[in-house]
Design an enzyme around this catalytic site. Sequence first.
Site, PDB file in Angstrom:
ATOM      1  N   SER A  12       0.879  -1.189  -0.100  1.00  0.00           N
ATOM      2  CA  SER A  12      -0.155   0.003  -0.004  1.00  0.00           C
ATOM      3  C   SER A  12       0.781   1.208   0.086  1.00  0.00           C
ATOM      4  O   SER A  12       1.729   1.474   0.972  1.00  0.00           O
ATOM      5  CB  SER A  12      -0.853   0.116   1.046  1.00  0.00           C
ATOM      6  OG  SER A  12      -1.323   1.385   1.373  1.00  0.00           O
ATOM      7  N   HIS A  37      -1.199  -1.419  -4.513  1.00  0.00           N
ATOM      8  CA  HIS A  37      -2.368  -1.056  -3.892  1.00  0.00           C
ATOM      9  C   HIS A  37      -2.379   0.537  -3.561  1.00  0.00           C
ATOM     10  O   HIS A  37      -1.798   0.963  -2.746  1.00  0.00           O
ATOM     11  CB  HIS A  37      -2.451  -1.734  -2.507  1.00  0.00           C
ATOM     12  CG  HIS A  37      -3.796  -1.597  -1.667  1.00  0.00           C
ATOM     13  ND1 HIS A  37      -4.754  -2.489  -1.842  1.00  0.00           N
ATOM     14  CD2 HIS A  37      -3.945  -0.879  -0.433  1.00  0.00           C
ATOM     15  CE1 HIS A  37      -5.840  -1.998  -1.262  1.00  0.00           C
ATOM     16  NE2 HIS A  37      -5.470  -1.267  -0.545  1.00  0.00           N
ATOM     17  N   ASP A  39      -4.771   3.560  -1.924  1.00  0.00           N
ATOM     18  CA  ASP A  39      -5.902   3.778  -0.982  1.00  0.00           C
ATOM     19  C   ASP A  39      -6.370   5.337  -1.024  1.00  0.00           C
ATOM     20  O   ASP A  39      -5.627   6.210  -0.990  1.00  0.00           O
ATOM     21  CB  ASP A  39      -5.242   3.777   0.384  1.00  0.00           C
ATOM     22  CG  ASP A  39      -4.934   2.235   0.998  1.00  0.00           C
ATOM     23  OD1 ASP A  39      -6.134   1.303   0.835  1.00  0.00           O
ATOM     24  OD2 ASP A  39      -3.872   1.995   1.255  1.00  0.00           O
ATOM     25  N   MET A  41      -9.022   7.984  -0.033  1.00  0.00           N
ATOM     26  CA  MET A  41      -9.869   8.455   1.153  1.00  0.00           C
ATOM     27  C   MET A  41     -10.252   9.707   1.116  1.00  0.00           C
ATOM     28  O   MET A  41      -9.680  10.703   0.475  1.00  0.00           O
ATOM     29  CB  MET A  41      -9.012   8.280   2.523  1.00  0.00           C
ATOM     30  CG  MET A  41      -8.197   6.982   2.442  1.00  0.00           C
ATOM     31  SD  MET A  41      -7.416   7.045   4.059  1.00  0.00           S
ATOM     32  CE  MET A  41      -6.370   5.232   4.000  1.00  0.00           C
ATOM     33  N   HIS A  70      -8.406   1.254  -4.255  1.00  0.00           N
ATOM     34  CA  HIS A  70      -9.424   0.816  -3.120  1.00  0.00           C
ATOM     35  C   HIS A  70      -9.834   2.252  -2.620  1.00  0.00           C
ATOM     36  O   HIS A  70      -8.918   3.089  -2.016  1.00  0.00           O
ATOM     37  CB  HIS A  70      -8.510   0.216  -1.870  1.00  0.00           C
ATOM     38  CG  HIS A  70      -9.309   0.045  -0.525  1.00  0.00           C
ATOM     39  ND1 HIS A  70      -8.543  -0.152   0.772  1.00  0.00           N
ATOM     40  CD2 HIS A  70     -10.373   0.082  -0.125  1.00  0.00           C
ATOM     41  CE1 HIS A  70      -9.545  -0.419   1.710  1.00  0.00           C
ATOM     42  NE2 HIS A  70     -10.664  -0.221   1.162  1.00  0.00           N
ATOM     43  N   MET A  72     -12.127   4.423  -0.482  1.00  0.00           N
ATOM     44  CA  MET A  72     -12.970   4.644   0.896  1.00  0.00           C
ATOM     45  C   MET A  72     -13.182   6.036   0.846  1.00  0.00           C
ATOM     46  O   MET A  72     -12.986   6.855   1.465  1.00  0.00           O
ATOM     47  CB  MET A  72     -11.509   4.494   1.960  1.00  0.00           C
ATOM     48  CG  MET A  72     -11.109   3.132   1.920  1.00  0.00           C
ATOM     49  SD  MET A  72      -9.706   3.064   2.954  1.00  0.00           S
ATOM     50  CE  MET A  72      -8.684   3.169   1.437  1.00  0.00           C
ATOM     51  N   MET A 141     -11.405  -6.209   5.387  1.00  0.00           N
ATOM     52  CA  MET A 141     -10.416  -5.145   6.092  1.00  0.00           C
ATOM     53  C   MET A 141     -10.256  -5.668   7.585  1.00  0.00           C
ATOM     54  O   MET A 141     -11.187  -6.066   8.314  1.00  0.00           O
ATOM     55  CB  MET A 141     -11.445  -4.074   6.545  1.00  0.00           C
ATOM     56  CG  MET A 141     -11.576  -3.091   5.161  1.00  0.00           C
ATOM     57  SD  MET A 141     -10.109  -2.596   4.199  1.00  0.00           S
ATOM     58  CE  MET A 141      -9.179  -1.742   5.554  1.00  0.00           C
ATOM     59  N   GLY A 146      -8.801   3.801   7.120  1.00  0.00           N
ATOM     60  CA  GLY A 146      -8.442   5.109   7.301  1.00  0.00           C
ATOM     61  C   GLY A 146      -6.947   5.523   7.526  1.00  0.00           C
ATOM     62  O   GLY A 146      -6.524   6.482   7.101  1.00  0.00           O
ATOM     63  N   GLY A 148      -2.874   3.659   8.186  1.00  0.00           N
ATOM     64  CA  GLY A 148      -1.727   2.795   8.116  1.00  0.00           C
ATOM     65  C   GLY A 148      -1.196   2.283   9.233  1.00  0.00           C
ATOM     66  O   GLY A 148      -1.527   3.326  10.177  1.00  0.00           O
ATOM     67  N   GLY A 149      -0.654   1.332   9.404  1.00  0.00           N
ATOM     68  CA  GLY A 149       0.173   0.983  10.756  1.00  0.00           C
ATOM     69  C   GLY A 149      -0.742   0.770  12.159  1.00  0.00           C
ATOM     70  O   GLY A 149      -0.237   0.788  13.193  1.00  0.00           O
ATOM     71  N   ASP A 177      -6.550  -6.550   4.317  1.00  0.00           N
ATOM     72  CA  ASP A 177      -5.937  -5.236   4.282  1.00  0.00           C
ATOM     73  C   ASP A 177      -6.073  -4.782   5.593  1.00  0.00           C
ATOM     74  O   ASP A 177      -6.968  -4.603   6.070  1.00  0.00           O
ATOM     75  CB  ASP A 177      -6.918  -4.365   3.266  1.00  0.00           C
ATOM     76  CG  ASP A 177      -6.359  -2.908   3.146  1.00  0.00           C
ATOM     77  OD1 ASP A 177      -5.148  -2.656   3.658  1.00  0.00           O
ATOM     78  OD2 ASP A 177      -6.777  -2.130   2.344  1.00  0.00           O
ATOM     79  N   GLY A 179      -2.665  -4.280   8.930  1.00  0.00           N
ATOM     80  CA  GLY A 179      -2.109  -5.025   9.739  1.00  0.00           C
ATOM     81  C   GLY A 179      -1.574  -6.242   9.468  1.00  0.00           C
ATOM     82  O   GLY A 179      -1.148  -7.078  10.438  1.00  0.00           O
ATOM     83  N   GLY A 199       1.246  -2.189   4.130  1.00  0.00           N
ATOM     84  CA  GLY A 199       1.718  -0.961   3.871  1.00  0.00           C
ATOM     85  C   GLY A 199       2.962  -0.586   4.816  1.00  0.00           C
ATOM     86  O   GLY A 199       4.142  -0.797   4.456  1.00  0.00           O
ATOM     87  N   SER A 200       2.815  -0.737   6.153  1.00  0.00           N
ATOM     88  CA  SER A 200       4.044  -0.263   6.885  1.00  0.00           C
ATOM     89  C   SER A 200       4.845  -1.459   6.853  1.00  0.00           C
ATOM     90  O   SER A 200       6.174  -1.079   7.079  1.00  0.00           O
ATOM     91  CB  SER A 200       3.293   0.047   8.323  1.00  0.00           C
ATOM     92  OG  SER A 200       2.663  -0.885   8.860  1.00  0.00           O
TER      93      SER A 200
HETATM   94  C1  DX5 Z   1      -6.259   1.380   5.538  1.00  0.00           C
HETATM   95  C2  DX5 Z   1      -5.768   1.176   4.229  1.00  0.00           C
HETATM   96  C3  DX5 Z   1      -4.633   0.056   4.084  1.00  0.00           C
HETATM   97  C4  DX5 Z   1      -3.438   0.590   4.829  1.00  0.00           C
HETATM   98  C5  DX5 Z   1      -2.639  -0.698   5.351  1.00  0.00           C
HETATM   99  O1  DX5 Z   1      -7.301   2.024   5.596  1.00  0.00           O
HETATM  100  O2  DX5 Z   1      -6.912   0.455   3.326  1.00  0.00           O
HETATM  101  O3  DX5 Z   1      -4.476  -0.279   2.836  1.00  0.00           O
HETATM  102  O4  DX5 Z   1      -2.526   1.325   3.932  1.00  0.00           O
HETATM  103  O5  DX5 Z   1      -1.699  -0.273   5.938  1.00  0.00           O
HETATM  104  P1  DX5 Z   1      -0.860  -1.215   7.213  1.00  0.00           P
HETATM  105  O6  DX5 Z   1      -0.403  -2.385   6.212  1.00  0.00           O
HETATM  106  O7  DX5 Z   1       0.223  -0.287   7.658  1.00  0.00           O
HETATM  107  O8  DX5 Z   1      -1.968  -1.761   8.011  1.00  0.00           O
HETATM  108 ZN    ZN Z   2      -6.419  -0.482   1.256  1.00  0.00          ZN
END
Ligand code: DX5
Ligand code: ZN
Length: 234
Positions: A12, A37, A39, A41, A70, A72, A141, A146, A148-149, A177, A179, A199-200
């Site tokens: 991500s 990926h 995101d 928002m 994705h 949101m 999800m 909303g 990352g991390g 998606d 954690g 992501g992280s």
């Molecule tokens: C959260 C996003 C994810 C996010 C995941 O709302 O849809 O794609 O980037 O980040 P990590 O992998 O750090 O949880």
């Molecule tokens: Zn996502």
Amino acid sequence: MPFDRAIKIAPSILSADFAAIGAECRAVEEQGADWVHVDVMDGHFVPNLTFGPAMVKAIRPHVRGVMDVHLMIAPVDPYIDAFAEAGADIITAHLEAGPHIHRTLQAIRATGARAGLALNPGTGLDAVSHLLDSIDLVCVMTVNPGFGGQSFIASQVEKVRALRDLIGDRPVHIEIDGGVTPETAPLVAAAGADVLVAGSAVFRGGSVDNPAPYGANIRAIRAAAEAARPRAAA
Ligand code: DX5
Ligand code: ZN
């Protein structure tokens, strides 16, 4: 885009350096990412703002493989054509984003993009059984969308297992998606997931000038997931 259930790692770019976003996309692909990926928002459906179709269009030339967008956002329908024209291969909308998800999924497929359906952690699978012929991917999800991390919500593993049974032989991906790490990836891979967004856990420790950690992070997640895979699912 041929279908298979091999484990796919989808970094991500929410966790990337936004000031070097094109180079970040190239770096994660060179380091072994299967999909990228993206995101989106809106500060309304989720409490955070990222970017819109113009950014997705700017990223497109830097992504050789699958661009997984994705959304949101709510409403979704007014923006589907713009994201398709921006070059999204997969457009995922949330079940919770409006009252007419079936129409939304039809509209996505009408653009030629693959249609994804995302489910928040509090959402069950009841509606999914009525949508299976309209979707190419379900995004489970494993955090509240909303940011990352955040920490993986373990209660979602059971949902993934039930979803895998529901999908049966249909060519529908199960994407996870939120954690995802080498510690949590085995839980969802064993339950039947094939696409792991991270992501992280992908971007930590690296940069466009030092991308090798991206590769090590991707390999660690992939190896942990593949080792946990039910043999028949591969
Ligand atoms: C959260 C996003 C994810 C996010 C995941 O709302 O849809 O794609 O980037 O980040 P990590 O992998 O750090 O949880
Ligand atoms: Zn996502």
